[in-house]
Design a protein around this motif. Structure first.
Motif, mmCIF file in Angstrom:
data_model
loop_
_atom_site.group_PDB
_atom_site.id
_atom_site.type_symbol
_atom_site.label_atom_id
_atom_site.label_comp_id
_atom_site.label_asym_id
_atom_site.label_seq_id
_atom_site.Cartn_x
_atom_site.Cartn_y
_atom_site.Cartn_z
ATOM 1 N N PRO A 82 -5.682 7.116 3.100
ATOM 2 C CA PRO A 82 -4.295 6.674 3.014
ATOM 3 C C PRO A 82 -4.011 5.950 1.707
ATOM 4 N N LEU A 83 -2.796 5.430 1.603
ATOM 5 C CA LEU A 83 -2.452 4.421 0.622
ATOM 6 C C LEU A 83 -2.647 3.079 1.310
ATOM 7 N N MET A 84 -3.297 2.147 0.609
ATOM 8 C CA MET A 84 -3.636 0.857 1.232
ATOM 9 C C MET A 84 -3.133 -0.285 0.358
ATOM 10 N N ILE A 85 -2.598 -1.308 1.003
ATOM 11 C CA ILE A 85 -2.145 -2.505 0.305
ATOM 12 C C ILE A 85 -2.796 -3.722 0.944
ATOM 13 N N PHE A 86 -3.416 -4.549 0.115
ATOM 14 C CA PHE A 86 -3.911 -5.842 0.560
ATOM 15 C C PHE A 86 -2.825 -6.878 0.303
ATOM 16 N N VAL A 87 -2.405 -7.577 1.352
ATOM 17 C CA VAL A 87 -1.356 -8.592 1.248
ATOM 18 C C VAL A 87 -1.980 -9.969 1.456
ATOM 19 N N VAL B 7 -1.632 -0.054 5.813
ATOM 20 C CA VAL B 7 -2.076 1.312 5.540
ATOM 21 C C VAL B 7 -0.981 2.298 5.908
ATOM 22 N N VAL B 8 -0.745 3.268 5.009
ATOM 23 C CA VAL B 8 0.256 4.303 5.246
ATOM 24 C C VAL B 8 -0.408 5.668 5.096
ATOM 25 N N TYR B 9 -0.285 6.492 6.140
ATOM 26 C CA TYR B 9 -0.720 7.885 6.063
ATOM 27 C C TYR B 9 0.499 8.738 5.737
ATOM 28 N N ASP B 10 0.395 10.036 5.905
ATOM 29 C CA ASP B 10 1.459 10.966 5.533
ATOM 30 C C ASP B 10 2.798 10.525 6.123
ATOM 31 N N PRO B 11 3.739 10.062 5.291
ATOM 32 C CA PRO B 11 4.990 9.512 5.824
ATOM 33 C C PRO B 11 5.949 10.568 6.347
ATOM 34 N N GLU B 12 5.677 11.840 6.059
ATOM 35 C CA GLU B 12 6.562 12.886 6.554
ATOM 36 C C GLU B 12 6.190 13.344 7.957
ATOM 37 N N THR B 13 5.030 12.921 8.433
ATOM 38 C CA THR B 13 4.603 13.276 9.781
ATOM 39 C C THR B 13 5.325 12.399 10.794
ATOM 40 N N PRO C 235 5.338 11.640 15.004
ATOM 41 C CA PRO C 235 5.521 10.211 14.761
ATOM 42 C C PRO C 235 4.725 9.740 13.542
ATOM 43 N N HIS C 236 5.192 8.668 12.924
ATOM 44 C CA HIS C 236 4.533 8.124 11.748
ATOM 45 C C HIS C 236 3.162 7.567 12.123
ATOM 46 N N ARG C 237 2.305 7.434 11.122
ATOM 47 C CA ARG C 237 0.979 6.846 11.331
ATOM 48 C C ARG C 237 0.805 5.726 10.317
ATOM 49 N N ASN C 238 0.958 4.496 10.769
ATOM 50 C CA ASN C 238 0.751 3.323 9.929
ATOM 51 C C ASN C 238 -0.210 2.379 10.643
ATOM 52 N N GLU C 239 -0.877 1.552 9.870
ATOM 53 C CA GLU C 239 -1.864 0.641 10.445
ATOM 54 C C GLU C 239 -1.826 -0.705 9.744
ATOM 55 N N VAL C 240 -2.226 -1.725 10.456
ATOM 56 C CA VAL C 240 -2.538 -3.019 9.869
ATOM 57 C C VAL C 240 -3.957 -3.368 10.284
ATOM 58 N N PHE C 241 -4.646 -4.152 9.436
ATOM 59 C CA PHE C 241 -6.011 -4.513 9.797
ATOM 60 C C PHE C 241 -6.392 -5.869 9.243
ATOM 61 N N PHE C 242 -7.359 -6.494 9.910
ATOM 62 C CA PHE C 242 -8.054 -7.669 9.424
ATOM 63 C C PHE C 242 -9.542 -7.346 9.370
ATOM 64 N N LYS C 243 -10.215 -7.902 8.401
ATOM 65 C CA LYS C 243 -11.661 -7.686 8.292
ATOM 66 C C LYS C 243 -12.385 -8.567 9.308
ATOM 67 N N ALA C 244 -13.253 -7.947 10.087
ATOM 68 C CA ALA C 244 -14.030 -8.694 11.077
ATOM 69 C C ALA C 244 -15.085 -9.533 10.385
ATOM 70 N N GLN C 245 -15.396 -10.673 10.980
ATOM 71 C CA GLN C 245 -16.437 -11.556 10.431
ATOM 72 C C GLN C 245 -17.555 -11.764 11.430
#
Length: 200
Positions: A100-105, A182-188, A190-200
Motif C-alpha cells: 500500500p501507500l503508508m503514512i506515519f503520523v 495505510v491506503v490500498y487501491d482506492p478505486e476498489t 468497498p475501500h480497504r484502509n487500515e490503521v496500526f500501532f506497533k506492538a511492544q
C-alpha cells in the motif's frame, strides 16, 4: 478534506498495478491486494475489531512530511515519491511499486511524519537523487484495524482512536508515539484502509 486527494490516488492505482504476486507458490497474497505485490504477513491472533500481525522484512521509498492529524502536505509528499518511481533517481529508471501507500503520523512531539511507497523485494531499487530515501523495516508485529470507509482524515482519526482504546482496554502494550495509516487501491469498493500501532 481527503487524506489523499483523488488525483493522487489515481496515480497510485495506475502505478502499482504492474507488480503482481503470481510467482509465489508458498505465500498466498490476500485478496484485497488484487494480485499486486503487498507486504507479507501472518495473522498471529484475531480480536474483535482488530488483529495482531507478524510482518516479514519490507523495503520502502520514503519522504518526510510536514504533518499533524489536522495539517499536512500530502500532495507534495506524494509527488516526491511518484517522481522517484517515474525515473527521478540516480539510475534514471522506472521503479514499479506495490501496495500500500503508508503514512506515519506522529502523536507526540519530536517525531517526524513520513509517507512511503512499498517496494517489492525483487524490484531493482535505484538510489534516490532528491528529497526521498530508502528504508528497510525488520520483522515487526503490528496491531491492525481495517475499515472500509473512504480515506478521509476523520475516518483515520476515528479508527485510530477506536484501536487505541481497544488496545488499552485489553492491556496490550504498543508504541503510542505514532500511528500508521495505510491506503490500498482506492478505486476498489468497498475501500480497504487500515490503521496500526506497533506492538511492544
Amino acid at each position: 478534506m481527503y487524506m489523499l486527494r483523488i488525483l493522487v490516488l489515481s496515480f497510485l492505482c495506475v502505478w502499482c498495478s504492474g507488480v503482481t504476486d503470481e510467482d509465489s507458490d508458498v505465500y498466498k497474497t490476500p485478496d484485497f491486494c488484487k494480485g499486486v505485490k503487498c507486504p507479507r504477513y501472518q495473522v498471529v491472533e484475531k480480536f474483535i475489531g482488530f488483529e495482531l500481525r507478524e510482518y516479514e522484512p519490507t523495503n520502502w521509498v520514503t519522504t518526510d512530511l510536514d504533518w499533524s492529524l489536522d495539517d499536512h502536505d500530502i500532495d507534495s509528499g506524494f509527488m516526491r515519491l511518484f517522481k522517484y518511481a517515474n525515473g527521478t533517481n540516480q539510475e534514471g529508471i522506472l521503479v514499479e511499486t506495490g501496495q500500500p501507500l503508508m503514512i506515519f503520523v506522529p502523536l507526540k512531539e519530536n517525531k517526524r511524519a513520513s509517507m512511503s511507497f512499498f517496494l517489492p523485494p525483487e524490484v531493482n531499487v535505484p538510489e534516490p537523487s532528491e528529497n526521498v530515501f530508502l528504508q528497510t523495516f525488520a520483522e515487526m508485529s503490528l496491531y491492525v484495524r481495517t475499515f472500509t470507509s473512504p480515506a478521509l482524515d476523520i475516518d483515520f482519526k476515528k479508527n485510530g482512536n477506536i484501536l487505541a482504546r481497544k488496545l488499552v482496554s485489553q492491556e496490550k502494550t504498543f508504541d503510542d508515539s505514532f500511528i500508521g495509516c495505510v491506503v490500498y487501491d482506492p478505486e476498489t469498493i468497498p475501500h480497504r484502509n487500515e490503521v496500526f500501532f506497533k506492538a511492544q
